[in-house]
Motif scaffolding. Sequence first.
Motif: not given
Length: 111
Positions: A67-87
């Motif tokens: 929860a801590v790793v992905f809670g922080v990790g998902l906030q650090l990646v950019p959220h622009e479009g489908a080609s972002s590493p967020y997905g």
Amino acid sequence: MTIFTLWFENFPNNLPIIIGASTVAIIFVVIFQKAAMSAEGRSTSWTRRITGPNGKWFFGLLFILWAVVFGVGLQLVPHEGASSPYGGLGLIAMFTGFFISMGFLWSVIGE
């Protein structure tokens, strides 16, 4: 048929991907085989360790760490479009979270 030969079109460039995918597949098969063998009573030390009374603490701490790793990790990646590493990171988080949660439930109910 081309979907199966697509990996080998640029063979020298795709060799690390092929080796990595094969390694992950072999690791999955070994883990599944060890999990199936543990039901027969021929368990190894690591399966006894995570299925014993202290397994709930292991999976509980693993869940908090997840929860801590992905809670922080998902906030650090950019959220622009489908080609972002967020997905991709979200998909990895979803699958690992499911298996960690199921392991936690299994260790708590199994006791």
